[in-house]
Design a protein around this motif. Sequence first.
Motif, PDB file in Angstrom:
ATOM      1  N   ILE A 191       0.934  -1.358   0.006  1.00  0.00           N
ATOM      2  CA  ILE A 191       0.045  -0.021   0.102  1.00  0.00           C
ATOM      3  C   ILE A 191       1.019   1.208  -0.005  1.00  0.00           C
ATOM      4  CG2 ILE A 191      -1.580   1.397   1.539  1.00  0.00           C
ATOM      5  CD1 ILE A 191      -2.911  -1.300   2.400  1.00  0.00           C
ATOM      6  N   VAL A 192       1.898   1.458   0.988  1.00  0.00           N
ATOM      7  CA  VAL A 192       2.748   2.596   0.956  1.00  0.00           C
ATOM      8  C   VAL A 192       3.539   2.730  -0.249  1.00  0.00           C
ATOM      9  CG1 VAL A 192       4.726   3.423   2.240  1.00  0.00           C
ATOM     10  CG2 VAL A 192       3.092   2.560   3.521  1.00  0.00           C
ATOM     11  N   ALA A 193       3.938   1.536  -0.968  1.00  0.00           N
ATOM     12  CA  ALA A 193       4.796   1.625  -2.165  1.00  0.00           C
ATOM     13  C   ALA A 193       3.759   2.177  -3.404  1.00  0.00           C
ATOM     14  CB  ALA A 193       5.373   0.167  -2.523  1.00  0.00           C
ATOM     15  N   ILE A 194       2.647   1.709  -3.560  1.00  0.00           N
ATOM     16  CA  ILE A 194       1.702   2.024  -4.681  1.00  0.00           C
ATOM     17  C   ILE A 194       1.242   3.519  -4.186  1.00  0.00           C
ATOM     18  CG2 ILE A 194      -0.506   1.466  -5.359  1.00  0.00           C
ATOM     19  CD1 ILE A 194       1.431  -0.253  -6.621  1.00  0.00           C
ATOM     20  N   THR A 195       1.090   3.955  -3.096  1.00  0.00           N
ATOM     21  CA  THR A 195       0.801   5.250  -2.760  1.00  0.00           C
ATOM     22  C   THR A 195       1.604   6.253  -3.164  1.00  0.00           C
ATOM     23  OG1 THR A 195      -0.538   4.489  -0.939  1.00  0.00           O
ATOM     24  CG2 THR A 195      -0.129   6.941  -1.097  1.00  0.00           C
ATOM     25  N   ILE A 196       3.248   5.989  -2.740  1.00  0.00           N
ATOM     26  CA  ILE A 196       4.248   6.670  -3.421  1.00  0.00           C
ATOM     27  C   ILE A 196       4.517   6.873  -4.611  1.00  0.00           C
ATOM     28  CG2 ILE A 196       6.936   6.986  -3.036  1.00  0.00           C
ATOM     29  CD1 ILE A 196       6.445   5.987  -0.125  1.00  0.00           C
ATOM     30  N   ILE A 197       4.315   5.804  -5.556  1.00  0.00           N
ATOM     31  CA  ILE A 197       4.338   5.798  -7.024  1.00  0.00           C
ATOM     32  C   ILE A 197       3.165   6.376  -7.674  1.00  0.00           C
ATOM     33  CG2 ILE A 197       4.039   3.974  -8.654  1.00  0.00           C
ATOM     34  CD1 ILE A 197       5.670   1.881  -7.083  1.00  0.00           C
ATOM     35  N   GLY A 198       1.955   6.392  -7.023  1.00  0.00           N
ATOM     36  CA  GLY A 198       0.935   7.043  -7.370  1.00  0.00           C
ATOM     37  C   GLY A 198       1.190   8.321  -7.338  1.00  0.00           C
ATOM     38  N   PHE A 199       1.639   8.869  -6.204  1.00  0.00           N
ATOM     39  CA  PHE A 199       2.061  10.375  -6.034  1.00  0.00           C
ATOM     40  C   PHE A 199       3.252  11.052  -7.000  1.00  0.00           C
ATOM     41  CE2 PHE A 199       1.248  10.220  -1.107  1.00  0.00           C
ATOM     42  CZ  PHE A 199      -0.164  10.327  -1.698  1.00  0.00           C
ATOM     43  N   VAL A 200       4.218  10.095  -7.250  1.00  0.00           N
ATOM     44  CA  VAL A 200       5.163  10.321  -8.289  1.00  0.00           C
ATOM     45  C   VAL A 200       5.316  10.173  -9.403  1.00  0.00           C
ATOM     46  CG1 VAL A 200       7.710  10.035  -8.430  1.00  0.00           C
ATOM     47  CG2 VAL A 200       6.913  10.179  -6.229  1.00  0.00           C
ATOM     48  N   TYR A 201       4.604   8.982 -10.053  1.00  0.00           N
ATOM     49  CA  TYR A 201       4.516   8.471 -11.123  1.00  0.00           C
ATOM     50  C   TYR A 201       3.233   9.072 -11.920  1.00  0.00           C
ATOM     51  CZ  TYR A 201       4.886   5.556 -15.410  1.00  0.00           C
ATOM     52  OH  TYR A 201       4.893   5.174 -16.795  1.00  0.00           O
ATOM     53  N   PHE A 202       2.178   8.604 -11.287  1.00  0.00           N
ATOM     54  CA  PHE A 202       0.919   8.977 -11.907  1.00  0.00           C
ATOM     55  C   PHE A 202       0.146  10.345 -11.466  1.00  0.00           C
ATOM     56  CE2 PHE A 202       0.787   4.225 -11.464  1.00  0.00           C
ATOM     57  CZ  PHE A 202       0.758   4.143 -12.859  1.00  0.00           C
ATOM     58  N   GLY A 203       0.911  11.250 -10.553  1.00  0.00           N
ATOM     59  CA  GLY A 203       0.834  12.788 -10.228  1.00  0.00           C
ATOM     60  C   GLY A 203      -0.643  12.960  -9.459  1.00  0.00           C
ATOM     61  N   GLU A 204      -0.900  11.811  -8.659  1.00  0.00           N
ATOM     62  CA  GLU A 204      -1.954  11.808  -7.708  1.00  0.00           C
ATOM     63  C   GLU A 204      -1.741  12.680  -6.658  1.00  0.00           C
ATOM     64  OE1 GLU A 204      -2.607   7.962  -6.423  1.00  0.00           O
ATOM     65  OE2 GLU A 204      -3.146   7.110  -8.378  1.00  0.00           O
ATOM     66  N   ARG A 205      -2.778  13.409  -6.072  1.00  0.00           N
ATOM     67  CA  ARG A 205      -2.674  14.517  -5.273  1.00  0.00           C
ATOM     68  C   ARG A 205      -2.340  14.127  -3.793  1.00  0.00           C
ATOM     69  NH1 ARG A 205      -8.290  17.646  -6.648  1.00  0.00           N
ATOM     70  NH2 ARG A 205      -8.595  15.301  -7.088  1.00  0.00           N
ATOM     71  N   VAL A 206      -1.528  14.672  -3.198  1.00  0.00           N
ATOM     72  CA  VAL A 206      -0.992  14.445  -1.821  1.00  0.00           C
ATOM     73  C   VAL A 206      -1.885  15.466  -0.781  1.00  0.00           C
ATOM     74  CG1 VAL A 206       0.798  14.280  -0.144  1.00  0.00           C
ATOM     75  CG2 VAL A 206       1.240  13.861  -2.650  1.00  0.00           C
ATOM     76  N   ASN A 207      -2.288  14.814   0.258  1.00  0.00           N
ATOM     77  CA  ASN A 207      -3.017  15.772   1.158  1.00  0.00           C
ATOM     78  C   ASN A 207      -2.520  15.161   2.556  1.00  0.00           C
ATOM     79  OD1 ASN A 207      -5.094  13.879   1.732  1.00  0.00           O
ATOM     80  ND2 ASN A 207      -6.212  14.536   0.132  1.00  0.00           N
ATOM     81  N   VAL A 208      -3.110  16.052   3.299  1.00  0.00           N
ATOM     82  CA  VAL A 208      -2.667  15.745   4.953  1.00  0.00           C
ATOM     83  C   VAL A 208      -3.341  14.411   5.229  1.00  0.00           C
ATOM     84  CG1 VAL A 208      -2.888  16.439   7.587  1.00  0.00           C
ATOM     85  CG2 VAL A 208      -2.383  17.932   5.681  1.00  0.00           C
ATOM     86  N   THR A 209      -4.708  13.901   4.685  1.00  0.00           N
ATOM     87  CA  THR A 209      -5.294  12.894   5.327  1.00  0.00           C
ATOM     88  C   THR A 209      -4.611  11.532   4.707  1.00  0.00           C
ATOM     89  OG1 THR A 209      -7.469  13.966   5.266  1.00  0.00           O
ATOM     90  CG2 THR A 209      -7.477  11.781   5.183  1.00  0.00           C
ATOM     91  N   LYS A 210      -4.144  11.799   3.606  1.00  0.00           N
ATOM     92  CA  LYS A 210      -3.584  10.589   2.890  1.00  0.00           C
ATOM     93  C   LYS A 210      -2.086  10.316   3.574  1.00  0.00           C
ATOM     94  CE  LYS A 210      -5.256  11.035  -1.828  1.00  0.00           C
ATOM     95  NZ  LYS A 210      -5.015  11.071  -3.018  1.00  0.00           N
ATOM     96  N   VAL A 211      -1.578  11.173   4.028  1.00  0.00           N
ATOM     97  CA  VAL A 211      -0.067  11.294   4.419  1.00  0.00           C
ATOM     98  C   VAL A 211      -0.257  10.623   5.885  1.00  0.00           C
ATOM     99  CG1 VAL A 211       1.945  12.412   5.522  1.00  0.00           C
ATOM    100  CG2 VAL A 211       1.058  13.174   3.190  1.00  0.00           C
ATOM    101  N   ILE A 212      -1.403  10.740   6.721  1.00  0.00           N
ATOM    102  CA  ILE A 212      -1.608  10.493   7.972  1.00  0.00           C
ATOM    103  C   ILE A 212      -1.995   9.184   7.978  1.00  0.00           C
ATOM    104  CG2 ILE A 212      -3.001  10.496  10.118  1.00  0.00           C
ATOM    105  CD1 ILE A 212      -2.988  13.659   9.556  1.00  0.00           C
ATOM    106  N   SER A 213      -3.017   8.685   7.114  1.00  0.00           N
ATOM    107  CA  SER A 213      -3.329   7.307   6.640  1.00  0.00           C
ATOM    108  C   SER A 213      -2.069   6.396   6.463  1.00  0.00           C
ATOM    109  CB  SER A 213      -4.374   7.433   5.614  1.00  0.00           C
ATOM    110  OG  SER A 213      -5.394   8.285   6.208  1.00  0.00           O
TER     111      SER A 213
END
Length: 119
Positions: free
Chosen positions: A67-89
């Motif tokens: 989950i953590v790896a895919i989320t980071i890849i989503g942020f970096v590679y796919f340009g998904e938005r990062v917000n406080v809720t996602k980071v805390i989760s």
Amino acid sequence: MHWLYLCLAIVFEVGGTLSMKLSEGFTKWQPSVLLVVFYICSFVFLTLTLKELEVSTVYAIWSGVGIVAITIIGFVYFGERVNVTKVISIALIVIGVITLNLSSEKTSDPVPTVSKSIE
């Protein structure tokens, strides 16, 4: 060796999930084939890991790191938005996996089971 198997299971699971995204709903055949191959490999290595480690710990690490790896890849590679809720989760997932892993090492005694005897 079981930790190497777990790492390989995670790598293949992440590859399978990336392939799932890239397949665009199975409309692209190359990522669709890779999706199946990567998940088969992931489950093979996950199964080999379970020969030596507890299922609760293995599954928590496998899914949590994935989950953590895919989320980071989503942020970096796919340009998904990062917000406080996602980071805390994500931080809570990491804390949960670490805590579960530490608690399972302390309680290495198996839970007693009740067996039926045939007389």
